[in-house]
Design a protein around this motif. Structure first.
Motif, mmCIF file in Angstrom:
data_model
loop_
_atom_site.group_PDB
_atom_site.id
_atom_site.type_symbol
_atom_site.label_atom_id
_atom_site.label_comp_id
_atom_site.label_asym_id
_atom_site.label_seq_id
_atom_site.Cartn_x
_atom_site.Cartn_y
_atom_site.Cartn_z
ATOM 1 N N LYS A 5 0.803 -1.218 0.000
ATOM 2 C CA LYS A 5 0.000 0.000 0.000
ATOM 3 C C LYS A 5 0.839 1.272 0.000
ATOM 4 O O LYS A 5 0.328 2.352 -0.315
ATOM 5 N N ASN B 83 1.336 2.736 -3.831
ATOM 6 C CA ASN B 83 0.437 3.664 -4.527
ATOM 7 C C ASN B 83 -0.175 4.686 -3.564
ATOM 8 O O ASN B 83 -1.204 5.271 -3.841
ATOM 9 N N LEU C 201 -1.843 4.454 -0.962
ATOM 10 C CA LEU C 201 -3.119 4.200 -0.280
ATOM 11 C C LEU C 201 -2.923 4.166 1.229
ATOM 12 O O LEU C 201 -3.842 4.416 1.986
ATOM 13 N N ASN D 216 -4.268 6.776 3.681
ATOM 14 C CA ASN D 216 -5.654 6.884 4.128
ATOM 15 C C ASN D 216 -5.877 6.218 5.483
ATOM 16 O O ASN D 216 -6.910 6.412 6.095
ATOM 17 N N ARG E 202 -1.616 6.815 -9.516
ATOM 18 C CA ARG E 202 -2.341 5.549 -9.325
ATOM 19 C C ARG E 202 -2.744 4.924 -10.654
ATOM 20 O O ARG E 202 -2.963 3.723 -10.739
ATOM 21 N N LEU F 73 -4.516 -2.239 -8.902
ATOM 22 C CA LEU F 73 -4.521 -2.936 -7.617
ATOM 23 C C LEU F 73 -5.568 -4.035 -7.642
ATOM 24 O O LEU F 73 -6.685 -3.826 -8.071
ATOM 25 N N ALA G 114 -7.341 -6.454 -4.971
ATOM 26 C CA ALA G 114 -7.455 -6.579 -3.516
ATOM 27 C C ALA G 114 -7.705 -8.023 -3.099
ATOM 28 O O ALA G 114 -7.899 -8.895 -3.925
ATOM 29 N N ARG H 101 -10.241 -9.368 -1.361
ATOM 30 C CA ARG H 101 -11.571 -9.819 -1.753
ATOM 31 C C ARG H 101 -12.006 -8.989 -2.944
ATOM 32 O O ARG H 101 -11.613 -7.831 -3.065
ATOM 33 N N THR I 233 -13.877 -6.476 -5.244
ATOM 34 C CA THR I 233 -14.589 -5.255 -4.885
ATOM 35 C C THR I 233 -15.336 -4.725 -6.096
ATOM 36 O O THR I 233 -14.946 -3.716 -6.673
ATOM 37 N N PRO I 234 -16.411 -5.411 -6.497
ATOM 38 C CA PRO I 234 -17.174 -4.885 -7.626
ATOM 39 C C PRO I 234 -17.812 -3.556 -7.238
ATOM 40 O O PRO I 234 -18.320 -3.421 -6.129
ATOM 41 N N LEU I 235 -17.737 -2.576 -8.128
ATOM 42 C CA LEU I 235 -18.383 -1.298 -7.846
ATOM 43 C C LEU I 235 -19.893 -1.485 -8.040
ATOM 44 O O LEU I 235 -20.315 -2.330 -8.825
ATOM 45 N N ARG J 83 -10.757 -4.607 -14.792
ATOM 46 C CA ARG J 83 -10.966 -3.192 -14.501
ATOM 47 C C ARG J 83 -9.633 -2.501 -14.226
ATOM 48 O O ARG J 83 -9.388 -1.382 -14.686
ATOM 49 N N GLY J 84 -8.770 -3.196 -13.469
ATOM 50 C CA GLY J 84 -7.453 -2.626 -13.180
ATOM 51 C C GLY J 84 -6.588 -2.539 -14.427
ATOM 52 O O GLY J 84 -5.870 -1.563 -14.633
#
Lengths: 296, 253
Positions: free
Chosen positions: B50, B53, B55, B58, B86, B91, B93, B95, B97-99, B162-163
């Motif tokens: 992390k 990039n 992240l 945060n 970015r 990235l 992840a 699990r 992470t569908p938007l 997507r990435g």
């Protein structure tokens, strides 16, 4: 039979019984209101009661339209004021502010939610009424006593904000962190992430919260009654007085019951309120289901 | 090892609160290869990923010193535009992470963020990257369905597509198969083997066999430090450090 199995059965049945009682209460209230308002429904047609503006109990004229419109105006305007404030503040507190600020603010919001509504009413009379009368209405070129729809909406909005805000904070916090990380790692800015992903993910929760806010706003009585003017008329602008249904009931019940049918008329007012809230809740439950299905 | 690494780290220290999570990390990741980061839970693998990039910022109470160099530029030097940083890194992840939107909208989400509006280009890219993630055949006739309707394994491949769609140079993966069934995992792993021709892949994993299957290079971390780094073969067959030997042999976990 074994004692603990007996206790188990009793516990299950007793809690089922209590749950049924809660639901039955709603039915009992509805039946009671219909029974009590029956006399006026016999004398006048439903459309006359709902769509006439003539309110003259001494002459036996009961038109509820002014009250109904006042109720809706105040509810809608208070939500228009409260909703953006709640959504943006909750978003700020969850997404952008340091954790320590949320820890300080959340208990304060809860205190606001617990302040008795009569205190909001008095505060409205002392602060908002003069402010509207002396500054805001003249600015827009109106003259007003200050006891008007806008004042009522403002006071109501201030009362709805803490409840809605607390719920919205919880809704936003439920969004998983991985989802935020993934969105950011695709190159979204914080604002894009909030707007395109977080709010979207929360839409069912945001809607449910708004519904709760509206339900609370429709029925709120004392604080609104104190600042809204209580004049029977259809308010033509925000600076005119109105007379919402809950205020009608609270002001008059027990006072002028010597007038024929007045008692039944007030019960009918309560029945309208109940019907509106029931209809509204069922409609929104349906919409919520559709939205949840299409998003998640 | 090489002259121009995509991704290098020098003297990186990360504290969260009073705890030091990463201790003096120095490494240059090999280009266009899979580098697996292995080590027991809590050793700082994910944190290291992390930091690459940004992240990590945060999280609350984080203090970072040192450099992370992307093509020679330190990303912690007043890097104004985090979004363009970015964009260089995909990235994946732990699990999926569908938007909360359709399958198609998920794949083109990053492209739209970066200003591509031409529907034709978007559709072409969606197909291209769904094919690379070997998901196209399963979803091409239901692109408008919500992404959450897909199985977990499909969702993870969707996230990979997507990435990839933002056309990064580096892919960061944080235990990307830990929530998946064996068949979905295999599909993801096969994708990685193809992708390493073009991308620098950093793969955090706690599955030693996965590292053995996929990795060209291996980094072994323990308690926030890099213990050993080298070609996978060397690390697995002939580790130099005692700790690495014990971890590979299953003595510490």
């Amino acid at each position: 039979m074994n004692l603990r199995i007996l206790i188990d059965r009793f516990a299950c049945r007793f809690s089922a019984f209590l749950s049924v009682c809660c639901v039955a209460l709603l039915a009992l209230i509805a039946v009671g209101l219909i029974y009590k308002s029956w006399p006026i429904l016999l004398e006048h047609s439903l459309s006359e009661l709902l769509f006439s503006t003539i309110w003259s109990p001494m002459k036996g004229k009961f038109g509820f339209l002014s009250f109904i419109i006042s109720t809706f105006q105040i509810t809608i305007f208070s939500l228009l004021i409260a909703f953006p404030i709640c959504l943006l503040s909750a978003t700020y507190l969850v997404e952008l502010a340091p954790r320590s600020i949320l820890k300080i603010v959340l208990p304060l919001i809860d205190i606001l939610a617990g302040v008795p509504s009569v205190i909001y009413g008095i505060w409205g009379v002392l602060m908002i009424v003069p402010c509207i009368r002396d500054h805001i209405a003249p600015f827009f070129g109106y003259t007003t006593s200050g006891y008007c729809i806008l004042t009522g909406s403002l006071v109501l909005a201030i009362m709805v904000v803490p409840v809605m805000m607390h719920l919205l904070i919880q809704v936003l916090q439920a969004v998983p962190h991985e989802l935020r990380d993934s969105t950011l790692s695709l190159g979204a800015t914080h604002w894009q992430m909030i707007k395109l992903v977080v709010w979207r993910k929360c839409l069912p929760g945001i809607m449910a919260t708004t519904i709760l806010g509206i339900s609370k706003a429709i029925g709120e009585t004392i604080a609104v009654l104190m600042v809204v003017g209580n004049v029977v008329q259809i308010p033509k602008n925000l600076f005119e007085s109105g007379y919402p249904l809950p205020a009608l009931i609270a002001n008059n019940y027990g006072e002028m019951l010597s007038i024929p049918q007045y008692d039944a008329a007030l019960m009918f007012a309560a029945l309208i309120l109940l019907a509106v809230i029931l209809f509204f809740n069922m409609a929104s439950a349906y919409i919520l289901k559709r939205v949840t299905k299409s998003i998640t | 090892m090489q002259i121009n690494p995509h991704l290098g780290i020098s003297q990186l220290n990360v504290h969260i609160g009073d705890q030091q999570i990463l201790k003096n990390i120095n490494i240059n990741f090999p280009n266009k290869a899979i580098t697996a980061i292995i080590g027991p839970s809590g050793c700082g693998k994910t944190t290291l990923l992390k930091t690459m990039n940004r992240l990590i910022e945060n999280s609350r109470g984080v203090n970072i010193t040192g450099k992370v160099l992307i093509n020679g530029q330190n990303i912690y030097d007043d890097y104004e535009d985090l979004t363009s940083l970015r964009k260089k890194m995909g990235l994946l992840a732990q699990r999926p992470t569908p938007l909360p939107m359709s399958i198609y909208a998920n794949v083109v989400f990053g492209l739209k963020l970066h200003g591509i509006k031409d529907e034709k280009i978007l559709q072409e890219k969606a197909e291209k990257y769904l094919r690379i993630a070997s998901l196209w055949d399963e979803v091409h006739d239901r692109m408008r369905d919500p992404a959450s309707k897909l199985s977990i394994g499909q969702q993870q491949r969707l996230c990979l597509a997507r990435g990839l769609a933002i056309e990064p140079e580096i892919i960061l993966c944080d235990e990307p198969t830990s929530a998946l069934d064996p068949i979905s995992s295999k599909k993801i792993e096969e994708s990685f083997n193809e992708l390493k021709q073009e991308y620098t892949i950093i793969l955090v994993t706690h599955i030693l066999r996965q590292a053995r299957r996929l990795a060209d290079y291996v980094v072994f971390m323990y308690l926030g430090e890099i213990i050993e780094f080298g070609p996978a073969k060397e690390i697995f067959e002939n580790p130099k450090e005692q700790l690495t030997k014990e971890y590979i042999g299953g003595l510490i976990s």
